[in-house]
Design a protein around this motif. Structure first.
Motif, PDB file in Angstrom:
ATOM      1  N   LEU A 144       0.820  -1.208   0.000  1.00  0.00           N
ATOM      2  CA  LEU A 144       0.000   0.000   0.000  1.00  0.00           C
ATOM      3  C   LEU A 144       0.857   1.261   0.000  1.00  0.00           C
ATOM      4  CD1 LEU A 144      -2.719  -1.107   2.584  1.00  0.00           C
ATOM      5  CD2 LEU A 144      -2.943  -1.019   0.089  1.00  0.00           C
ATOM      6  N   ALA A 145       2.013   1.226   0.661  1.00  0.00           N
ATOM      7  CA  ALA A 145       2.882   2.408   0.689  1.00  0.00           C
ATOM      8  C   ALA A 145       3.398   2.742  -0.706  1.00  0.00           C
ATOM      9  CB  ALA A 145       4.046   2.165   1.646  1.00  0.00           C
ATOM     10  N   GLU A 146       3.671   1.729  -1.499  1.00  0.00           N
ATOM     11  CA  GLU A 146       4.113   1.992  -2.872  1.00  0.00           C
ATOM     12  C   GLU A 146       3.009   2.665  -3.683  1.00  0.00           C
ATOM     13  OE1 GLU A 146       5.849  -0.464  -6.753  1.00  0.00           O
ATOM     14  OE2 GLU A 146       5.500  -1.479  -4.836  1.00  0.00           O
ATOM     15  N   GLN A 147       1.767   2.208  -3.517  1.00  0.00           N
ATOM     16  CA  GLN A 147       0.653   2.844  -4.220  1.00  0.00           C
ATOM     17  C   GLN A 147       0.416   4.267  -3.707  1.00  0.00           C
ATOM     18  OE1 GLN A 147      -2.794   0.039  -4.925  1.00  0.00           O
ATOM     19  NE2 GLN A 147      -1.620  -1.242  -3.514  1.00  0.00           N
ATOM     20  N   GLY A 161      -2.207   9.518   4.436  1.00  0.00           N
ATOM     21  CA  GLY A 161      -2.259   8.155   3.936  1.00  0.00           C
ATOM     22  C   GLY A 161      -1.390   7.208   4.737  1.00  0.00           C
ATOM     23  N   ALA A 162      -0.207   7.667   5.177  1.00  0.00           N
ATOM     24  CA  ALA A 162       0.657   6.818   5.998  1.00  0.00           C
ATOM     25  C   ALA A 162      -0.004   6.490   7.328  1.00  0.00           C
ATOM     26  CB  ALA A 162       2.000   7.503   6.218  1.00  0.00           C
ATOM     27  N   CYS A 163      -0.708   7.471   7.902  1.00  0.00           N
ATOM     28  CA  CYS A 163      -1.431   7.219   9.159  1.00  0.00           C
ATOM     29  C   CYS A 163      -2.568   6.223   8.945  1.00  0.00           C
ATOM     30  CB  CYS A 163      -1.962   8.521   9.736  1.00  0.00           C
ATOM     31  SG  CYS A 163      -0.672   9.679  10.267  1.00  0.00           S
ATOM     32  N   LEU A 164      -3.260   6.330   7.804  1.00  0.00           N
ATOM     33  CA  LEU A 164      -4.342   5.391   7.515  1.00  0.00           C
ATOM     34  C   LEU A 164      -3.800   3.978   7.318  1.00  0.00           C
ATOM     35  CD1 LEU A 164      -6.540   7.536   5.081  1.00  0.00           C
ATOM     36  CD2 LEU A 164      -6.979   7.023   7.499  1.00  0.00           C
ATOM     37  N   VAL A 195      -8.943  11.690   1.258  1.00  0.00           N
ATOM     38  CA  VAL A 195      -7.785  10.802   1.056  1.00  0.00           C
ATOM     39  C   VAL A 195      -8.203   9.345   1.206  1.00  0.00           C
ATOM     40  CG1 VAL A 195      -5.534  10.156   1.976  1.00  0.00           C
ATOM     41  CG2 VAL A 195      -6.143  12.574   1.768  1.00  0.00           C
ATOM     42  N   LEU A 196      -9.056   9.079   2.185  1.00  0.00           N
ATOM     43  CA  LEU A 196      -9.521   7.708   2.399  1.00  0.00           C
ATOM     44  C   LEU A 196     -10.311   7.199   1.207  1.00  0.00           C
ATOM     45  CD1 LEU A 196      -9.937   5.228   4.210  1.00  0.00           C
ATOM     46  CD2 LEU A 196     -11.894   6.408   5.244  1.00  0.00           C
ATOM     47  N   ALA A 197     -11.144   8.050   0.616  1.00  0.00           N
ATOM     48  CA  ALA A 197     -11.944   7.630  -0.539  1.00  0.00           C
ATOM     49  C   ALA A 197     -11.048   7.218  -1.707  1.00  0.00           C
ATOM     50  CB  ALA A 197     -12.892   8.757  -0.949  1.00  0.00           C
TER      51      ALA A 197
END
Length: 496
Positions: A144-147, A161-164, A195-197
């Motif tokens: 997920l971090a790469e995406q 995003g990193a926190c999510l 960001v979550l969406a």
């Protein structure tokens, strides 16, 4: 009555739990691996203890290594070339020799080693470990971090995003409180929602969902199969769990055929999309006792030598340091550690003998199970073994706790062989575990058109000689995680 001091002499009996006795009792209920870890600590504390590294004698001898074959004699042409000095020197470096006409790039050529890697004639220079050659699996968070890096350019969005990603559980479900995250990052919740969406469209589909319904909805949207009927089905997953198909057809407004297709599509979705990335390694059960068949038709029971701790008290070193002791404190220190060392060695030997005695008696009593299977498991309680091996029930309970045995039927806990008795016709008792296995087999083989009720199972068991009540069947069935006949009838009505 006048008060006056006086002396009384009374005689009584009390049980004093010495530290050594507590130690012996603890050792009994530990598994071999736990004892091994505990012994390692004792080896560090006690200088008079040492590990017994003598080989375990099993009656086998190692085969003698084969003698090297003599080299073939040199032929006349090779001898003449060497004597004339025409051939290459024996210490020549062939590292850069490569014949492009005889070996393709990356192929192996005789006498040249591996082409393309310097042409070394051996593999001594290769420092890679065999584990480096195995494919490395990325974790869910790395995937997920790469995406995340490829999707967002803004540093704030990347931080959100990193926190999510950090707030995901092992199944890929988001368990983070968005309001708390907005407070910590000092940013509006709307930005976090945005960001979550976008991150909910990451691979694998269904990650970052906050509920099972949302997880299934994300996957259906990816497949372009999310419509009002499917939304109604997701809103009533409790009815689907109960297999209430009639009510589901009314809620979704579809017929039976469409509902069956919708349910089949739901079954093809993954409720835990992140579980496949970080699989937990299966815990390897190392048995404490080994069991195998003997040549005379019986069984051989022995302790597992690979996990059995083996220590000795070093008497020679004890005599040496005792002779060099100069003060009373030093002699007291040596005496205390020597007593602890000898007691530990004695306790380990007694523990091994007790475990072997109890395990051998269990194997003798459950011989029919090992030969014919679970249906021949006999009822057994701790008192039966305790009386047979002349031990207390509490001792047998400690011996069988946290220990397993490797049998022809698999690695089983010693507690598995103890089960209550269920009455039978003719005075013959049946093991409760065997009755559970029979109930499970009857339900597994039942006709979908004629699902067995608890009363029907009672009738079958009584014809087989097991006198059992309906409430006992229901208790065993619930303990096995098997639903009632009504629930099973609904499940079997739903097409697979």
């Amino acid at each position: 009555m006048a008060l006056a001091p006086r002396l009384d002499l009374r005689l009584g009996q009390t049980l004093v739990m010495t530290p050594q006795l507590r130690q012996a009792i603890q050792l009994l209920q530990y598994s071999n691996l736990e004892v091994q870890a505990w012994v390692e600590q004792e080896l560090e504390r006690n200088p008079l203890l040492e590990r017994d590294e003598s080989p375990i004698l099993d009656g086998s001898t190692a085969p003698a290594p084969p003698e090297p074959e003599p080299l073939p004699p040199l032929g006349e042409p090779q001898r003449e070339a060497i004597e004339a000095g025409d051939g290459p020197p024996l210490d020549a470096d062939f590292g850069n020799v490569y014949d492009a006409g005889t070996a393709a790039d990356g192929a192996y050529a005789p006498g040249l080693g591996v082409a393309g890697r310097g042409g070394r004639p051996d593999f001594e220079e290769d420092e890679r470990d065999i584990g480096d050659l195995a494919p490395q699996r990325r974790s869910l968070r790395e995937h997920l971090a790469e995406q995340l890096r490829l999707t967002f350019d803004d540093a704030t969005d990347r931080l959100i995003g990193a926190c999510l990603i950090a707030g995901l559980d092992g199944a890929g479900r988001l368990v983070l409180d968005l309001d708390g995250l907005a407070t910590r990052l000092a940013c509006p919740r709307e930005r976090i929602e945005a960001v979550l969406a976008r991150m909910q469209r990451f691979d694998p589909p269904g990650v970052f969902a906050r509920s099972l319904r949302e997880c299934l909805e994300i996957q259906l949207r990816e497949l372009n199969r999310y419509d009002p009927a499917m939304a109604a089905l997701l809103d009533n997953l409790d009815l689907l769990a109960k297999r209430d198909l009639k009510r589901l057809r009314e809620v979704c407004g579809v017929d039976a055929e469409d509902l069956a297709e919708m349910i089949a599509e739901i079954k093809r979705l993954d409720p835990k999309p992140g579980a496949g990335f970080d699989p937990e390694p299966a815990a390897t059960v190392i048995p404490d006792v080994l069991m195998r068949a003997s040549d005379d038709g019986g069984w051989i029971v022995e302790l597992n030598p690979e996990t059995l701790p083996r220590v000795i008290a070093n008497g020679a070193y004890h005599a040496k340091v005792l002779g060099a002791a100069r003060s009373k404190e030093e002699r007291a220190f040596i005496a205390e550690h020597w007593a602890n060392a000898t007691w530990l060695v004695k306790s380990l030997a007694q523990r091994a003998a007790t475990i072997l005695k109890v395990a051998s008696e269990i194997v003798r009593r459950q011989d029919a199970f090992f030969r014919h299977g679970i249906t021949h498991l006999k009822p057994l309680i701790l008192r039966d073994i305790a009386q047979a091996v002349d031990l207390h029930e509490s001792t047998v309970s400690r011996v069988t706790a946290n220990k397993s045995i490797a049998t022809p039927r698999g690695v089983l806990e010693l507690k598995f062989f103890f089960s209550n008795a269920v009455g039978g016709s003719g005075g013959e008792a049946h093991s409760a575990e065997a009755v559970r296995a029979r109930i499970k087999a009857l339900i597994a083989a039942e006709d979908p058109e004629n699902v067995l009720s608890d009363d029907a199972i009672v009738a079958v068991l009584r014809r087989e000689g097991v006198d059992i009540a309906r409430r006992t069947v229901a208790k065993y069935r619930e303990g096995l995680g098997i639903p009632s006949s009504v629930q099973r009838r609904r499940e079997k009505a739903v097409p697979a």
